[in-house]
Design an enzyme around this catalytic site. Structure first.
Site, PDB file in Angstrom:
ATOM      1  CE  LYS A 172      -4.121  -1.959   0.120  1.00 54.48           C
ATOM      2  NZ  LYS A 172      -5.048  -1.860  -1.023  1.00 54.48           N
ATOM      3  CE  LYS A 210     -10.043  -5.168  -5.199  1.00 56.37           C
ATOM      4  NZ  LYS A 210      -9.926  -3.960  -4.377  1.00 56.37           N
TER       5      LYS A 210
HETATM    6 MG    MG Z   1      -6.541  -1.990  -5.097  1.00 55.42          MG
END
Ligand code: MG
Length: 370
Positions: free
Chosen positions: A163, A262
């Protein structure tokens, strides 16, 4: 398939440790599980938009409300023959892909169970094996992160995702690249930057990353296209691709070199397969993302990940990485170095543990009124 009954469960699943990203911190994952019944057979779906509208405009309590008020009643008592028919039936309700995904995913599990076939085979997968990567949020310190990466690299994970957010960016990346000169890394910015940050991303080029995931706004295509033309590292779109049309538009204008798919974000497996097929047509590799779902949602992601266009390791993790006890059974485990297997059982091969489900449920709704 005649849809006899739909049940919805808005759940809160406590994480072992907080998940820190560019949009904030999550201590629990709020998710919505969908149980769909037809002729005595039951299928399960899971859709996890998180507790707050920080990843996308949807959030778990809102998804639960949209599902029970407008979406689930459109399916109960209807004969739904395909994923496309289901999407068409829900089409009058605009947007809300996570909410629609809960129903779509449950339909696919139910359909595969009725066929007596593993879901991955019904979707068109040839082999059950899916390569997965490691993923680290923002940690307390860079040395703590380096220690976690070392464990992942030693365990043989095919790639590591980091991240990346203002205050946790170039110095972190420099330290990581120095410590691991040959490992495959990519960063996920979760929409934390804007095109004015182009000089930062030009510096990121020197770190030889596999890709930069969702650097710019969650609903942007054009600025990503401009950024992609100005840097060498491939851009990967995640949040932006909230529908099949958004994927097509992004591919047409050259906004990315990868797409993260996703099932929840695009409205379910029906649309996830369509986005995958578009990527294959355009020669753009894709990979399966995740929303820290229970093993029920992860099993859907694994089944999807068996399709041939998914050539970069998936964001699929063993249950023990995030949960003391996974709401889904069996829990997700690695089957080898950096690999998981889609279930050979009919359907998803995964169901919620009903005792844990009742403990973690915040709200329940049933089309039967029960
Ligand atoms: Mg992502």
């Amino acid at each position: 398939m005649l849809i006899d009954r739909i049940d919805l469960f808005h759940v809160a699943m406590p994480l072992i440790s907080p998940w820190r990203t560019a949009y904030g911190e999550d201590y629990v994952i709020e998710s919505v599980l969908v149980r769909m019944a037809s002729g005595g057979v039951v299928g399960w779906g899971e859709t996890s938009p998180l507790a707050t509208p920080t990843y996308s405009p949807e959030w778990a309590a809102g998804v639960f409300h949209v599902l029970k008020t407008w979406l689930a009643p459109r399916l109960v008592g209807q004969d739904i023959a395909s994923g496309a028919a289901l999407q068409e039936r829900l089409g009058a309700i605009k947007g809300n892909p996570f909410a629609k995904a809960g129903l779509d995913l449950a339909w696919w599990d139910l359909f595969a169970r009725q066929q007596g076939q593993p879901l991955f085979r019904v979707l068109g997968g040839k082999s059950p094996a899916v390569t997965v990567g490691a993923d680290f949020g923002v940690t307390d310190s860079v040395p703590a992160l380096l220690q976690q990466i070392a464990q992942a690299v030693n365990a043989g994970f095919a790639r590591v995702k980091l991240k990346f957010r203002p205050g946790w960016d170039l110095p972190m990346l420099r330290a990581v690249r120095q410590a691991f000169p040959d490992s495959v890394f990519h960063i996920d910015c979760n929409s934390g930057y804007r095109l004015r940050d182009l000089p930062l991303f030009q510096q990121v080029d020197e770190f030889r990353l596999a890709m930069i995931e969702q650097p710019l706004a969650h609903d942007d295509i054009l600025d990503h296209a401009k950024l992609q033309k100005a840097i060498r590292t491939p851009v990967c779109l995640d949040e932006t691709v909230a529908s099949v049309d958004r994927a097509r538009q992004a591919l047409e204008v050259g906004a990315c070199g990868y797409i993260n798919i996703k099932p929840g974000r695009v409205g379910g497996l029906t649309n996830a397969v369509a986005v995958h097929d578009l990527c294959v047509q355009h020669g753009i590799p894709c990979w399966v993302g995740g929303m820290l779902e229970s093993a029920v949602g992860v099993a859907h992601c694994i089944a999807l990940g068996t399709l041939p266009g998914f050539t970069y390791p998936a964001d699929v993790f063993p249950s023990e990485r995030f949960y003391r006890r996974d709401l889904g059974e069996p829990p997700i485990t690695l089957s080898g170095r950096s690999q998981v297997q889609a279930s050979a059982e009919p359907g998803l091969g995964t169901v919620p543990n009903l005792e844990l489900l009742s403990l973690q449920t915040l709200q329940h709704w049933s089309s039967s009124g029960a």
